[in-house]
Design a protein around this motif. Structure first.
Motif, PDB file in Angstrom:
ATOM      1  N   GLY A  68     -11.957  -9.672   5.545  1.00  0.00           N
ATOM      2  CA  GLY A  68     -11.351  -8.585   4.781  1.00  0.00           C
ATOM      3  C   GLY A  68     -11.959  -8.462   3.392  1.00  0.00           C
ATOM      4  N   LEU A  69     -12.227  -9.583   2.764  1.00  0.00           N
ATOM      5  CA  LEU A  69     -12.848  -9.558   1.429  1.00  0.00           C
ATOM      6  C   LEU A  69     -14.252  -8.987   1.480  1.00  0.00           C
ATOM      7  CD1 LEU A  69     -11.755 -12.994  -0.072  1.00  0.00           C
ATOM      8  CD2 LEU A  69     -10.929 -10.732  -0.700  1.00  0.00           C
ATOM      9  N   ARG A  71     -15.336  -6.655   3.360  1.00  0.00           N
ATOM     10  CA  ARG A  71     -15.293  -5.202   3.544  1.00  0.00           C
ATOM     11  C   ARG A  71     -14.404  -4.469   2.537  1.00  0.00           C
ATOM     12  NH1 ARG A  71     -18.767  -2.893   7.184  1.00  0.00           N
ATOM     13  NH2 ARG A  71     -19.041  -4.217   8.980  1.00  0.00           N
ATOM     14  N   ALA A  72     -13.673  -5.189   1.703  1.00  0.00           N
ATOM     15  CA  ALA A  72     -12.634  -4.577   0.872  1.00  0.00           C
ATOM     16  C   ALA A  72     -13.177  -4.021  -0.441  1.00  0.00           C
ATOM     17  CB  ALA A  72     -11.562  -5.616   0.565  1.00  0.00           C
ATOM     18  N   SER A  73     -12.432  -3.042  -0.962  1.00  0.00           N
ATOM     19  CA  SER A  73     -12.706  -2.535  -2.307  1.00  0.00           C
ATOM     20  C   SER A  73     -12.074  -3.500  -3.310  1.00  0.00           C
ATOM     21  CB  SER A  73     -12.115  -1.133  -2.473  1.00  0.00           C
ATOM     22  OG  SER A  73     -10.704  -1.196  -2.409  1.00  0.00           O
ATOM     23  N   PRO A  75      -9.587  -3.220  -5.607  1.00  0.00           N
ATOM     24  CA  PRO A  75      -8.121  -3.361  -5.574  1.00  0.00           C
ATOM     25  C   PRO A  75      -7.618  -4.069  -4.316  1.00  0.00           C
ATOM     26  CG  PRO A  75      -8.730  -1.110  -6.165  1.00  0.00           C
ATOM     27  CD  PRO A  75      -9.981  -1.815  -5.757  1.00  0.00           C
ATOM     28  N   GLN A  76      -8.277  -3.824  -3.186  1.00  0.00           N
ATOM     29  CA  GLN A  76      -7.880  -4.488  -1.948  1.00  0.00           C
ATOM     30  C   GLN A  76      -8.160  -5.993  -2.012  1.00  0.00           C
ATOM     31  OE1 GLN A  76     -10.267  -2.106   0.680  1.00  0.00           O
ATOM     32  NE2 GLN A  76      -8.528  -0.824   1.291  1.00  0.00           N
ATOM     33  N   VAL A  77      -9.250  -6.352  -2.669  1.00  0.00           N
ATOM     34  CA  VAL A  77      -9.575  -7.767  -2.843  1.00  0.00           C
ATOM     35  C   VAL A  77      -8.455  -8.460  -3.606  1.00  0.00           C
ATOM     36  CG1 VAL A  77     -11.122  -9.370  -4.046  1.00  0.00           C
ATOM     37  CG2 VAL A  77     -12.071  -7.529  -2.665  1.00  0.00           C
ATOM     38  N   ILE A  79      -5.292  -7.591  -3.850  1.00  0.00           N
ATOM     39  CA  ILE A  79      -4.096  -7.676  -3.007  1.00  0.00           C
ATOM     40  C   ILE A  79      -4.258  -8.783  -1.967  1.00  0.00           C
ATOM     41  CG2 ILE A  79      -2.746  -6.449  -1.252  1.00  0.00           C
ATOM     42  CD1 ILE A  79      -3.330  -3.874  -2.891  1.00  0.00           C
ATOM     43  N   LEU A  80      -5.417  -8.850  -1.329  1.00  0.00           N
ATOM     44  CA  LEU A  80      -5.665  -9.893  -0.330  1.00  0.00           C
ATOM     45  C   LEU A  80      -5.588 -11.292  -0.939  1.00  0.00           C
ATOM     46  CD1 LEU A  80      -8.616  -8.473   1.808  1.00  0.00           C
ATOM     47  CD2 LEU A  80      -6.373  -9.161   2.646  1.00  0.00           C
TER      48      LEU A  80
END
Length: 104
Positions: A68-69, A71-73, A75-77, A79-80
């Motif tokens: 997930g990290l 592929r993430a943007s 802000p998503q990083v 949150i993850l």
């Protein structure tokens, strides 16, 4: 660098915890003990099979977070990382309490 460390989080974390624990206690770093993650899960009353399944699930969880990290943007990083850190911290806290009981 974070992605491979997360993907290998269980063995790396268990090894680092053992080194730090032994260093603080003044014990030889390469001497065996029974305070590794697997043993802690057994001390909690889990069977061998249950302990291994939990370790596999944690490894799977960390591997999925690593993917997930990747592929993430940004802000998503965040949150993850915050979400997974909270879950891992609660599990570590439970094992810490068990480790203190085993040492006492």
């Amino acid at each position: 660098l974070l992605v491979p460390l997360l993907a290998l989080g269980v063995p790396v974390g268990d090894t680092l915890a053992a080194i730090i624990r032994r260093f603080k206690a003044g014990e030889p770093i390469f001497e065996a003990d029974d305070l590794h993650l697997h043993h802690q899960l057994l001390y909690l009353g889990l069977s061998q099979k249950q302990a291994v399944i939990i370790i596999y699930l944690v490894s799977l969880f960390l591997g999925l977070i690593a993917l997930g990290l990747y592929r993430a943007s940004l802000p998503q990083v965040g949150i993850l990382l915050v979400g997974s850190a909270g879950l891992l911290a609660s599990g570590i806290n439970k094992l810490k309490k068990q480790e203190l009981r085993a040492i006492s």
